[in-house]
Scaffold this active site. Structure first.
Site, PDB file in Angstrom:
ATOM      1  N   ALA A 129       3.335   1.913 -18.433  1.00 33.64           N
ATOM      2  CA  ALA A 129       2.004   2.493 -18.250  1.00 33.64           C
ATOM      3  C   ALA A 129       0.906   1.471 -18.499  1.00 33.64           C
ATOM      4  CB  ALA A 129       1.823   3.705 -19.175  1.00 33.64           C
ATOM      5  N   THR A 131      -1.436   0.717 -15.332  1.00 32.43           N
ATOM      6  CA  THR A 131      -2.443   1.002 -14.309  1.00 32.43           C
ATOM      7  C   THR A 131      -3.352   2.150 -14.723  1.00 32.43           C
ATOM      8  OG1 THR A 131      -0.927   0.261 -12.589  1.00 32.43           O
ATOM      9  CG2 THR A 131      -2.787   1.619 -11.884  1.00 32.43           C
ATOM     10  N   ALA A 135      -8.371   0.229 -13.044  1.00 29.75           N
ATOM     11  CA  ALA A 135      -7.657  -1.026 -13.267  1.00 29.75           C
ATOM     12  C   ALA A 135      -6.309  -0.965 -12.576  1.00 29.75           C
ATOM     13  CB  ALA A 135      -7.471  -1.280 -14.767  1.00 29.75           C
ATOM     14  N   ILE A 162       1.800   6.084 -12.385  1.00 31.38           N
ATOM     15  CA  ILE A 162       2.852   5.593 -13.259  1.00 31.38           C
ATOM     16  C   ILE A 162       4.207   6.070 -12.737  1.00 31.38           C
ATOM     17  CG2 ILE A 162       3.722   5.476 -15.607  1.00 31.38           C
ATOM     18  CD1 ILE A 162       0.923   4.175 -15.090  1.00 31.38           C
ATOM     19  N   GLN A 281      12.562  -5.522  29.424  1.00 30.53           N
ATOM     20  CA  GLN A 281      12.125  -6.684  28.642  1.00 30.53           C
ATOM     21  C   GLN A 281      11.274  -6.285  27.447  1.00 30.53           C
ATOM     22  OE1 GLN A 281       9.065  -9.534  30.103  1.00 30.53           O
ATOM     23  NE2 GLN A 281      10.736 -11.030  30.092  1.00 30.53           N
ATOM     24  N   GLY A 342       9.367  10.020  21.230  1.00 27.62           N
ATOM     25  CA  GLY A 342       9.063  11.271  20.538  1.00 27.62           C
ATOM     26  C   GLY A 342      10.070  11.635  19.469  1.00 27.62           C
ATOM     27  N   GLU A 365       2.884  -2.690  -7.050  1.00 30.66           N
ATOM     28  CA  GLU A 365       3.329  -3.915  -7.717  1.00 30.66           C
ATOM     29  C   GLU A 365       2.749  -5.172  -7.064  1.00 30.66           C
ATOM     30  OE1 GLU A 365       7.162  -4.283  -9.312  1.00 30.66           O
ATOM     31  OE2 GLU A 365       7.545  -2.131  -9.358  1.00 30.66           O
ATOM     32  N   THR A 367      -0.740  -5.708  -4.339  1.00 33.23           N
ATOM     33  CA  THR A 367      -1.097  -5.475  -2.944  1.00 33.23           C
ATOM     34  C   THR A 367      -0.948  -6.753  -2.112  1.00 33.23           C
ATOM     35  OG1 THR A 367      -3.417  -6.058  -3.303  1.00 33.23           O
ATOM     36  CG2 THR A 367      -2.806  -3.743  -3.656  1.00 33.23           C
TER      37      THR A 367
END
Length: 391
Positions: A129, A131, A135, A162, A281, A342, A365, A367
């Site tokens: 814990a 984050t 932050a 978390i 192709q 589809g 973890e 960006t």
């Protein structure tokens, strides 16, 4: 001479895990998708996960990276990455039992008895814990506070996104204990039992993972529950974050292999205008690009894992692997869905499930933007030299 072949042990481990995934996990996918369509929680339920872990344990597959002195297999990082690749071939999130957070090994002997050993045994569940709502990528900006009161600390604050926070019975909580020092000696890690009074609420996401929001309101924690040293929590946090960043693109690699296999098979059997779409192709190029990117990702992952295994600073290599893996996994799953048309968009096939899950790889973890910053900063500051990858 550079030898890119796997050892006999690594091949045996890979084959065992691949067989386990194909025989035990993949057959559960349709049932899991059916439950999800009916509104049930995503992924494996606790009974299925426990049964699978015990089944693996009967084959001595327990504690993949846990040191042998703690009853684990003690496998090296490269072999651990190979295992993650195989586990990634299913969208079902599964990890073998017998593991514990790497920073719990910094616990003192009394803490190991209360937290580390029961976690390895599967008797307790932890969560990491750090984050907070304000932050995320900037972990140094955490605001959760811990104020000492005699032999206790009073913790107040909120943590968010978390992983495992809803199921954990204790949390490794990072809080500011010296605001003037902040991350440079003023953050401490506490082992906080759930029965101390913190609460959690699940956060719904577009994928399987349901992280938690944790609330600490005047939660009292004994001084003896500090993990490591007071004020040195931020370095512990970075050890946790940096331990296995290469394992995330490794799991994505396995998913990409599975998806490409599906695209190849479908393109051979799906016909338009009197011929298989494999003859077009446009389809061939999508298949070729995907295979090229898969093999490049494999080398990036294994190189980062190798650096960890020989004790090198692998942060740069791990950032490259995670950045490339996140971007390319998203491109590959998009191509595979396009090839399936589809049907790929329906919830009858696992493609859309992979589509939703791999998107997270570019966020959690670290960006994409954080990885790019790390890579560029290392080069610009001269920590890494262009072309010096192999030494």
């Amino acid at each position: 001479m550079i030898d890119f072949s796997l050892s006999e042990e690594q091949r045996a481990v890979r084959d065992w895990v691949r067989t386990f995934v194909e025989r035990e996990l993949m057959p559960l996918e349709n049932e899991v998708l059916r439950r999800e369509r009916e509104g049930h929680p995503p992924g494996l339920n606790s009974e299925e996960r426990t049964r699978l872990r015990e089944l693996a344990r009967k084959s001595d597959f327990w504690g993949v990276e846990t040191p042998t002195e703690y009853g684990g297999m003690g496998l090296d990082p490269v072999t651990a990455a190979i295992i993650e690749v195989e586990l990634g071939r299913t969208f079902l999130t599964f990890k073998f039992g017998g593991e514990a957070d790497n920073i719990l090994y910094h616990a003192n002997e009394e803490q190991k008895e209360r937290y580390l050993l029961p976690t390895i045994a599967g008797e307790r569940r932890s969560c990491f814990a750090i984050t907070e709502p304000g932050a995320g990528s900037d972990a140094k900006a955490i605001r959760a506070r811990a104020v000492r009161d005699g032999d206790e600390w009073v913790v107040n604050g909120e943590k968010t996104f978390i992983t495992g926070g809803n199921e954990a019975d204790f949390a490794m909580v990072f809080a500011v204990t010296d605001p003037e020092k902040g991350a440079d000696g003023g953050v401490t890690c506490f082992l906080v039992d759930r029965d101390a009074g913190w609460t959690s609420e699940p956060i719904d996401t577009m994928g399987e993972r349901r992280p938690a929001s944790l609330v600490f309101q005047d939660v009292r924690v004994p001084h003896e529950n500090i993990l490591g040293e007071e004020g040195h929590g931020f370095s512990l946090a970075m050890k946790w974050i940096g331990k296995g960043r290469y394992l995330l693109p490794a799991r994505a690699l396995g998913g990409c292999e599975r998806l490409l296999d599906m695209a190849i098979e479908y393109s051979r059997t799906r016909e338009t205008f009197g011929a298989p779409i494999a003859d077009r192709q446009a389809i061939q190029w999508m298949i070729a690009d995907s295979q090229t990117e898969i093999e490049a990702l494999r080398l990036l992952v294994l190189h980062a894992a190798w650096q960890v295994s020989v004790g090198r600073d692998s942060r740069h290599a791990q950032s490259i692997a995670k950045l490339f893996g996140g971007v390319k996994a998203n491109e590959i799953v998009d191509r595979v869905m396009q090839i399936h048309g589809g049907m790929g968009y329906t919830r009858e096939l696992p493609i859309e499930r992979f589509y939703r899950d791999v998107r997270l790889l570019r966020i959690f973890e670290g960006t994409d933007e954080i990885q790019r910053r790390t890579i560029a900063r290392d080069l610009l500051k001269g920590h890494i030299k262009v072309g010096a990858t192999l030494g």
